[in-house]
Design a protein around this motif. Structure first.
Motif, PDB file in Angstrom:
ATOM      1  N   VAL A 170     -10.647  12.117  43.570  1.00  0.00           N
ATOM      2  CA  VAL A 170     -11.287  13.177  44.351  1.00  0.00           C
ATOM      3  C   VAL A 170     -10.241  13.762  45.284  1.00  0.00           C
ATOM      4  O   VAL A 170      -9.521  13.030  45.969  1.00  0.00           O
ATOM      5  CB  VAL A 170     -12.489  12.630  45.154  1.00  0.00           C
ATOM      6  N   LEU A 171     -10.155  15.082  45.290  1.00  0.00           N
ATOM      7  CA  LEU A 171      -9.302  15.790  46.232  1.00  0.00           C
ATOM      8  C   LEU A 171     -10.209  16.305  47.333  1.00  0.00           C
ATOM      9  O   LEU A 171     -11.104  17.110  47.080  1.00  0.00           O
ATOM     10  CB  LEU A 171      -8.587  16.960  45.557  1.00  0.00           C
ATOM     11  N   GLY A 172     -10.027  15.784  48.540  1.00  0.00           N
ATOM     12  CA  GLY A 172     -10.771  16.258  49.699  1.00  0.00           C
ATOM     13  C   GLY A 172      -9.831  17.065  50.574  1.00  0.00           C
ATOM     14  O   GLY A 172      -8.666  17.268  50.228  1.00  0.00           O
ATOM     15  N   ASP A 173     -10.325  17.520  51.676  1.00  0.00           N
ATOM     16  CA  ASP A 173      -9.447  18.286  52.565  1.00  0.00           C
ATOM     17  C   ASP A 173      -8.530  17.328  53.310  1.00  0.00           C
ATOM     18  O   ASP A 173      -8.935  16.629  54.228  1.00  0.00           O
ATOM     19  CB  ASP A 173     -10.275  19.177  53.490  1.00  0.00           C
ATOM     20  N   MET A 174      -7.314  17.258  52.823  1.00  0.00           N
ATOM     21  CA  MET A 174      -6.188  16.477  53.320  1.00  0.00           C
ATOM     22  C   MET A 174      -6.247  14.989  52.969  1.00  0.00           C
ATOM     23  O   MET A 174      -5.686  14.155  53.656  1.00  0.00           O
ATOM     24  CB  MET A 174      -5.982  16.648  54.838  1.00  0.00           C
ATOM     25  N   TYR A 175      -6.912  14.657  51.856  1.00  0.00           N
ATOM     26  CA  TYR A 175      -6.870  13.275  51.371  1.00  0.00           C
ATOM     27  C   TYR A 175      -7.150  13.235  49.875  1.00  0.00           C
ATOM     28  O   TYR A 175      -7.669  14.191  49.289  1.00  0.00           O
ATOM     29  CB  TYR A 175      -7.883  12.392  52.109  1.00  0.00           C
ATOM     30  N   TYR A 176      -6.760  12.127  49.267  1.00  0.00           N
ATOM     31  CA  TYR A 176      -7.122  11.782  47.900  1.00  0.00           C
ATOM     32  C   TYR A 176      -7.921  10.486  47.957  1.00  0.00           C
ATOM     33  O   TYR A 176      -7.652   9.616  48.783  1.00  0.00           O
ATOM     34  CB  TYR A 176      -5.884  11.501  47.039  1.00  0.00           C
ATOM     35  N   GLU A 177      -8.868  10.346  47.054  1.00  0.00           N
ATOM     36  CA  GLU A 177      -9.607   9.092  46.936  1.00  0.00           C
ATOM     37  C   GLU A 177      -9.656   8.718  45.466  1.00  0.00           C
ATOM     38  O   GLU A 177     -10.228   9.486  44.674  1.00  0.00           O
ATOM     39  CB  GLU A 177     -11.020   9.251  47.509  1.00  0.00           C
ATOM     40  N   PRO A 178      -9.015   7.641  45.024  1.00  0.00           N
ATOM     41  CA  PRO A 178      -8.276   6.669  45.822  1.00  0.00           C
ATOM     42  C   PRO A 178      -6.913   7.219  46.252  1.00  0.00           C
ATOM     43  O   PRO A 178      -6.419   8.191  45.688  1.00  0.00           O
ATOM     44  CB  PRO A 178      -8.112   5.491  44.861  1.00  0.00           C
ATOM     45  N   GLY A 179      -6.319   6.545  47.225  1.00  0.00           N
ATOM     46  CA  GLY A 179      -5.032   6.972  47.773  1.00  0.00           C
ATOM     47  C   GLY A 179      -3.838   6.364  47.073  1.00  0.00           C
ATOM     48  O   GLY A 179      -2.702   6.701  47.386  1.00  0.00           O
ATOM     49  N   SER A 180      -4.084   5.470  46.111  1.00  0.00           N
ATOM     50  CA  SER A 180      -2.984   4.896  45.333  1.00  0.00           C
ATOM     51  C   SER A 180      -3.500   4.482  43.960  1.00  0.00           C
ATOM     52  O   SER A 180      -4.693   4.241  43.773  1.00  0.00           O
ATOM     53  CB  SER A 180      -2.356   3.702  46.052  1.00  0.00           C
ATOM     54  N   VAL A 181      -2.574   4.436  43.008  1.00  0.00           N
ATOM     55  CA  VAL A 181      -2.898   4.098  41.625  1.00  0.00           C
ATOM     56  C   VAL A 181      -1.794   3.196  41.087  1.00  0.00           C
ATOM     57  O   VAL A 181      -0.619   3.445  41.341  1.00  0.00           O
ATOM     58  CB  VAL A 181      -2.996   5.375  40.755  1.00  0.00           C
ATOM     59  N   GLN A 182      -2.182   2.169  40.361  1.00  0.00           N
ATOM     60  CA  GLN A 182      -1.216   1.323  39.662  1.00  0.00           C
ATOM     61  C   GLN A 182      -1.299   1.625  38.172  1.00  0.00           C
ATOM     62  O   GLN A 182      -2.393   1.718  37.614  1.00  0.00           O
ATOM     63  CB  GLN A 182      -1.506  -0.158  39.890  1.00  0.00           C
ATOM     64  N   VAL A 183      -0.139   1.784  37.544  1.00  0.00           N
ATOM     65  CA  VAL A 183      -0.066   2.027  36.109  1.00  0.00           C
ATOM     66  C   VAL A 183       1.007   1.110  35.531  1.00  0.00           C
ATOM     67  O   VAL A 183       1.854   0.585  36.258  1.00  0.00           O
ATOM     68  CB  VAL A 183       0.264   3.507  35.786  1.00  0.00           C
ATOM     69  N   LYS A 184       0.973   0.942  34.228  1.00  0.00           N
ATOM     70  CA  LYS A 184       1.991   0.155  33.537  1.00  0.00           C
ATOM     71  C   LYS A 184       2.973   1.110  32.875  1.00  0.00           C
ATOM     72  O   LYS A 184       2.586   2.179  32.395  1.00  0.00           O
ATOM     73  CB  LYS A 184       1.353  -0.733  32.472  1.00  0.00           C
ATOM     74  N   ALA A 185       4.233   0.711  32.822  1.00  0.00           N
ATOM     75  CA  ALA A 185       5.228   1.505  32.108  1.00  0.00           C
ATOM     76  C   ALA A 185       4.767   1.659  30.663  1.00  0.00           C
ATOM     77  O   ALA A 185       4.335   0.689  30.038  1.00  0.00           O
ATOM     78  CB  ALA A 185       6.590   0.823  32.170  1.00  0.00           C
ATOM     79  N   GLY A 186       4.771   2.869  30.156  1.00  0.00           N
ATOM     80  CA  GLY A 186       4.323   3.160  28.806  1.00  0.00           C
ATOM     81  C   GLY A 186       2.848   3.510  28.702  1.00  0.00           C
ATOM     82  O   GLY A 186       2.393   3.970  27.659  1.00  0.00           O
ATOM     83  N   GLU A 187       2.098   3.322  29.775  1.00  0.00           N
ATOM     84  CA  GLU A 187       0.666   3.611  29.759  1.00  0.00           C
ATOM     85  C   GLU A 187       0.416   5.115  29.861  1.00  0.00           C
ATOM     86  O   GLU A 187       1.091   5.821  30.604  1.00  0.00           O
ATOM     87  CB  GLU A 187      -0.006   2.899  30.936  1.00  0.00           C
ATOM     88  N   THR A 188      -0.588   5.586  29.110  1.00  0.00           N
ATOM     89  CA  THR A 188      -0.998   6.981  29.173  1.00  0.00           C
ATOM     90  C   THR A 188      -2.314   7.044  29.939  1.00  0.00           C
ATOM     91  O   THR A 188      -3.294   6.417  29.543  1.00  0.00           O
ATOM     92  CB  THR A 188      -1.157   7.585  27.769  1.00  0.00           C
ATOM     93  N   VAL A 189      -2.294   7.796  31.038  1.00  0.00           N
ATOM     94  CA  VAL A 189      -3.445   7.876  31.939  1.00  0.00           C
ATOM     95  C   VAL A 189      -3.986   9.296  31.947  1.00  0.00           C
ATOM     96  O   VAL A 189      -3.231  10.259  32.058  1.00  0.00           O
ATOM     97  CB  VAL A 189      -3.043   7.460  33.376  1.00  0.00           C
ATOM     98  N   ARG A 190      -5.318   9.381  31.819  1.00  0.00           N
ATOM     99  CA  ARG A 190      -6.005  10.650  31.989  1.00  0.00           C
ATOM    100  C   ARG A 190      -6.500  10.675  33.440  1.00  0.00           C
ATOM    101  O   ARG A 190      -7.331   9.856  33.828  1.00  0.00           O
ATOM    102  CB  ARG A 190      -7.204  10.779  31.051  1.00  0.00           C
ATOM    103  N   PHE A 191      -5.970  11.594  34.241  1.00  0.00           N
ATOM    104  CA  PHE A 191      -6.459  11.786  35.601  1.00  0.00           C
ATOM    105  C   PHE A 191      -7.569  12.829  35.540  1.00  0.00           C
ATOM    106  O   PHE A 191      -7.339  13.955  35.093  1.00  0.00           O
ATOM    107  CB  PHE A 191      -5.339  12.269  36.529  1.00  0.00           C
TER     108      PHE A 191
END
Length: 176
Positions: A42-63
């Motif tokens: 979620v993009l709010g006014d001056m923040y993201y929720e969540p504020g951090s994301v963990q991914v693995k090298a080689g992983e394909t993520v759909r945001f």
């Protein structure tokens, strides 16, 4: 520097530096068929929720991105230096009238080009279409699909003038 040189330079520099193999040093755009996992942000006014994301090298993520704020926001993947450079271009876009608090002006005929020579633009239009970045007006949703490689210092950020500085930045931790 003259506007005749500056504007084409701005357009060329708005594309992040690509690595030698035709992709970014921290990964590359991917296709829906390659997705390993979906992360909603979620993009709010001056923040993201969540504020951090963990991914693995080689992983394909759909945001899956949703702007629930009242302002125009951006989701851009890169390191702090890439964001700092992109912020310069976004400021110029704002000064030219391309960016408003709630939207993006694509029709160059409606912009203030008294300080800029627009003769080099194709069809009188300008786009913000870097593969690592999505811009969303209030209420809009979008997707960005990315395959990550090993990287340190990777962030997702909003580079609209003042937004990054107000805290609209998150961390992407790429694990082996």
């Amino acid at each position: 520097m003259s506007a005749r040189i500056l504007l084409p330079l701005l357009c060329a520099l708005s594309l992040p530096a690509l690595a030698g193999q035709g992709h970014f040093s921290f990964g590359q755009p991917a296709k829906a068929a390659e997705v390993d996992r979906t992360v909603e942000i979620v993009l709010g006014d001056m923040y993201y929720e969540p504020g951090s994301v963990q991914v693995k090298a080689g992983e394909t993520v759909r945001f899956v991105l949703k702007n629930e704020g009242a302002l125009l926001h951006e989701f851009s993947l890169g390191d702090a230096a890439m964001h700092a450079e992109h912020q310069k271009h976004m400021l110029m876009m704002q000064q030219m009238g391309m960016l408003t608090p709630t939207g993006m002006q694509h029709d160059m005929s409606k912009m203030d080009h008294s300080q800029h020579d627009m003769s080099g633009m194709q069809h009188g239009k300008m786009a913000h279409d870097d593969p690592n970045t999505v811009m969303l007006e209030p209420g809009q949703s979008a997707e960005l699909i990315w395959t990550f490689s090993q990287s340190t210092g990777l962030e997702f950020a909003c580079n609209i003038p003042g937004h990054y500085q107000a805290g609209m930045v998150g961390n992407v931790e790429v694990k082996p």
